[in-house]
Design an enzyme around this catalytic site. Structure first.
Site, PDB file in Angstrom:
ATOM      1  N   TYR A   1       7.733  -0.142  20.135  1.00 38.82           N
ATOM      2  CA  TYR A   1       7.204   1.158  19.683  1.00 38.82           C
ATOM      3  C   TYR A   1       5.685   1.088  19.540  1.00 38.82           C
ATOM      4  CZ  TYR A   1       6.659   5.557  17.296  1.00 38.82           C
ATOM      5  OH  TYR A   1       6.277   6.836  16.989  1.00 38.82           O
TER       6      TYR A   1
ATOM      7  N   PHE B   1      -8.580  25.942  35.803  1.00 36.51           N
ATOM      8  CA  PHE B   1      -7.260  25.476  36.178  1.00 36.51           C
ATOM      9  C   PHE B   1      -6.296  26.060  35.148  1.00 36.51           C
ATOM     10  CE2 PHE B   1      -3.522  22.802  36.288  1.00 36.51           C
ATOM     11  CZ  PHE B   1      -3.156  23.031  37.603  1.00 36.51           C
ATOM     12  N   THR B   2      -5.084  26.371  35.594  1.00 28.74           N
ATOM     13  CA  THR B   2      -4.129  27.126  34.771  1.00 28.74           C
ATOM     14  C   THR B   2      -3.919  26.534  33.374  1.00 28.74           C
ATOM     15  OG1 THR B   2      -2.393  25.861  35.891  1.00 28.74           O
ATOM     16  CG2 THR B   2      -2.895  28.034  36.790  1.00 28.74           C
TER      17      THR B   2
ATOM     18  N   ASP C   1     -12.255  16.642  34.333  1.00 33.10           N
ATOM     19  CA  ASP C   1     -10.838  16.654  34.680  1.00 33.10           C
ATOM     20  C   ASP C   1     -10.744  15.685  35.861  1.00 33.10           C
ATOM     21  OD1 ASP C   1      -8.355  17.021  35.783  1.00 33.10           O
ATOM     22  OD2 ASP C   1      -8.280  19.159  35.315  1.00 33.10           O
TER      23      ASP C   1
ATOM     24  N   LYS D   1      -1.145  12.435  39.708  1.00 35.91           N
ATOM     25  CA  LYS D   1      -1.798  12.657  41.013  1.00 35.91           C
ATOM     26  C   LYS D   1      -2.420  11.341  41.498  1.00 35.91           C
ATOM     27  CE  LYS D   1      -1.533  17.039  39.341  1.00 35.91           C
ATOM     28  NZ  LYS D   1      -1.002  17.357  37.996  1.00 35.91           N
TER      29      LYS D   1
ATOM     30  N   ARG E   1      -1.150  30.306  44.800  1.00 31.69           N
ATOM     31  CA  ARG E   1      -2.335  30.068  43.983  1.00 31.69           C
ATOM     32  C   ARG E   1      -3.243  31.287  44.175  1.00 31.69           C
ATOM     33  NH1 ARG E   1      -1.456  25.461  40.482  1.00 31.69           N
ATOM     34  NH2 ARG E   1      -0.460  27.308  39.672  1.00 31.69           N
TER      35      ARG E   1
ATOM     36  N   PHE F   1       3.264  32.024  36.493  1.00 30.16           N
ATOM     37  CA  PHE F   1       3.646  31.626  37.851  1.00 30.16           C
ATOM     38  C   PHE F   1       4.847  30.685  37.876  1.00 30.16           C
ATOM     39  CE2 PHE F   1       1.756  27.425  37.388  1.00 30.16           C
ATOM     40  CZ  PHE F   1       0.818  27.648  36.394  1.00 30.16           C
TER      41      PHE F   1
HETATM   42  N1  F0G Z   1      -5.813  19.484  35.931  1.00 30.01           N
HETATM   43  C1  F0G Z   1      -5.619  19.647  37.235  1.00 30.01           C
HETATM   44  C2  F0G Z   1      -6.782  19.768  38.155  1.00 30.01           C
HETATM   45  C3  F0G Z   1      -4.304  19.721  37.728  1.00 30.01           C
HETATM   46  O1  F0G Z   1      -4.119  19.892  39.037  1.00 30.01           O
HETATM   47  C4  F0G Z   1      -3.215  19.613  36.827  1.00 30.01           C
HETATM   48  C5  F0G Z   1      -1.841  19.741  37.311  1.00 30.01           C
HETATM   49  C6  F0G Z   1      -3.478  19.436  35.475  1.00 30.01           C
HETATM   50  C7  F0G Z   1      -4.796  19.369  35.061  1.00 30.01           C
HETATM   51  C8  F0G Z   1      -2.376  19.352  34.453  1.00 30.01           C
HETATM   52  O2  F0G Z   1      -1.752  18.129  34.534  1.00 30.01           O
HETATM   53  O3  F0G Z   1       0.577  18.732  35.228  1.00 30.01           O
HETATM   54  O4  F0G Z   1       0.027  16.470  34.329  1.00 30.01           O
HETATM   55  O5  F0G Z   1       0.063  18.431  32.827  1.00 30.01           O
HETATM   56  N2  F0G Z   1      -1.560  20.204  38.438  1.00 30.01           N
HETATM   57  C9  F0G Z   1      -0.264  20.301  39.049  1.00 30.01           C
HETATM   58  C10 F0G Z   1      -0.414  21.018  40.358  1.00 30.01           C
HETATM   59  C11 F0G Z   1       0.793  20.877  38.187  1.00 30.01           C
HETATM   60  O6  F0G Z   1       0.618  21.274  40.988  1.00 30.01           O
HETATM   61  O7  F0G Z   1      -1.536  21.302  40.785  1.00 30.01           O
HETATM   62  P1  F0G Z   1      -0.176  17.947  34.218  1.00 30.01           P
END
Ligand code: F0G
Length: 470
Positions: free
Chosen positions: A85, A137-138, A228, A271, A395, A462
């Protein structure tokens, strides 16, 4: 070898065909289905590719997130998971890998990128603050908003033009940033968010020069730069290929220098770092690190695992090391370029230059007859699945969501469909089949119709929204 020779070798290398520096040891079956079956799947999924079942998809280009194939070395590392842990051995291995390749001082592990975004936003942003960034970014923007901040786009104008051939379309427009600082005051800007590469601009990179100048500008105003770093290794590859003075340098060296112009980062380990789950927050400021380390126990888990198993941390540490290999990255982006070039040769409208992790179809030019509020990119992603069993992602206006102040749709300039290439998963033949599916959809474009949204969730719509054909 002299510098000139090295440069020539690199230039020749980019002309020659690439091959992956690995071979395949295990395979997973993928199934072809009929058009009729796919039509039924789409209707059941409300024309949202996020709601399809993976087993109904032939080539899955929904995302490059968590979809990588791990190496035998990573899988071997999974067996060395120390599932204590507290104080797991694998945490210290991961911490050392991040410090070595990214150069940050303090690391807080999280279950994935948005876990890190949540903590960063909560410890830095106060109600009424402004957070400038090179395109939204979303999830990143949503966490900024949930913490009371307002995102401000300071990317260069070229990023919003799918046909601009600017080599670093991810760059921050320093004049836009300076104007914002003058308008709201540096004390209301907790940090600048620098994404490298920029996902929603088409996987476009930021130049080293821009990062250096951004750091200098922010330092004058006492504003930290938070990266990021989700695809920062891919960004480093583009610097190596495109920026004068970097052609002879290794990706690892370029990455390290790039990070040195930032004060911390959020990371989706799903990624670049070649794993299926995981992430981290890195900071150089000890006091902020202490706050973050305390907060992670509320949302993620203890500060030496942050929602990951010991084996996950080991796999990520090994994945980081593999991700900065020059031959690997050349084949990684070589595959993306291969698909993109094929589409360009056939006259299919895509975002240029070709970016790092995906090919982005320009739905405005693909379906010019469908107005933006009938969701052309959403319709195109659905049609592509119908024609070819290929799953892509919208997108555009659906991803952009609504303006929290007015409640209206945000109308982004970019209305795109992303064909995202998982790392080390598909072959060149899969890219050929994908290109053929896109081409077929393109030939039938006149018959395409728009969509009507019939269900809209409150957050990140989305992922779960449902549609029907007009
Ligand atoms: N920042 C970027 C540039 C991303 O592309 C993503 C995730 C995140 C942050 C968030 O990270 O998913 O690990 O919580 N992108 C995925 C995509 C979901 O399909 O582009 P996460």
């Amino acid at each position: 070898m002299t510098t000139t020779e090295t440069r020539r070798r690199l230039r020749d290398a980019t002309k020659k065909s690439w091959a992956e520096p690995w071979k395949i040891k295990m395979v997973e079956h993928a199934h072809w289905t009929t058009r009729e079956y796919r039509a039924q799947c789409l209707a059941e999924a409300g024309y949202n590719t996020f709601l399809l079942r993976s087993e109904d998809v032939y080539i899955d280009l929904l995302t490059d997130s968590g979809t990588s194939a791990m190496s035998d070395h990573q899988w071997a590392g999974m067996m060395l998971g120390d599932e204590a842990y507290a104080g797991s051995r694998n945490f210290y291995t991961l911490e050392a890998a991040i410090q070595k390749y990214y150069g940050y001082k303090y690391i807080v592990p999280t279950h994935q990128g948005r876990g890190a975004e949540n903590i960063l936003s909560q410890i830095y942003i106060e109600k009424g603050d402004f957070v400038p960034g090179n395109m939204y970014f979303t999830t990143t923007r949503l966490h900024q908003e949930l913490s009371g901040g307002t995102f401000v786009d300071v990317i260069i104008d070229e990023a919003h033009d799918p046909q601009s051939l600017h080599p670093f379309k991810g760059n921050v427009d320093l004049d836009k940033l300076e104007a914002l600082i003058a308008k709201v005051g540096a004390e209301h800007i907790p940090y600048v968010c620098l994404a490298a590469t920029v996902n929603l601009a088409g996987g476009q990179p930021v130049s080293m020069q821009n990062a250096r100048e951004l750091k200098a500008l922010c330092a004058r105003h006492g504003i930290p730069v938070m990266m990021d770093a989700t695809r920062a290794v891919e960004n480093a590859y583009f610097i190596q290929q495109r920026e004068p003075g970097y052609g002879d340098k290794k990706i690892a060296e370029i990455l390290y220098e790039f990070c040195s112009y930032t004060d911390g980062c959020t990371m989706s380990g799903k990624k670049d770092p070649l794993v299926n789950i995981g992430g981290w927050l890195a900071l150089n400021d000890y006091e902020k690190f202490e706050e973050a380390r305390n907060m992670v126990v509320v949302y993620e888990g203890l500060h030496t695992y942050g929602g990951m198993a010991g084996r996950d941390m080991e796999a990520m540490a090994r994945g980081i090391e593999e991700s900065v290999d020059d031959d690997y990255m050349r084949s990684r982006i070589g595959q993306v370029v291969y698909l993109g070039q094929k589409l360009l040769d056939w006259g299919v409208p895509i975002v240029q230059p070709i970016g790092g992790h995906a090919i982005f179809l320009d739905a405005r030019r693909f379906y010019p007859h469908i107005p933006q509020d009938q969701f052309p990119a959403q319709a195109l992603a659905a049609d592509l699945f119908l024609e070819g069993g290929v799953r892509a992602m919208e997108r555009g206006i659906v991803s952009a969501g609504r303006d929290p102040a007015t409640g209206d749709h945000r109308y982004p300039k970019l209305e795109l469909v992303r064909l995202t290439i998982p790392r080390r998963v598909y072959t060149q033949a899969h890219m050929d089949v994908t290109a053929e599916a896109v081409e077929e959809t393109f030939w039938m474009r006149d018959r395409a119709t728009g969509l009507r949204m019939i269900y809209e969730p409150k957050y990140l719509r989305f992922f779960q929204a449902r549609f029907e054909r007009m």
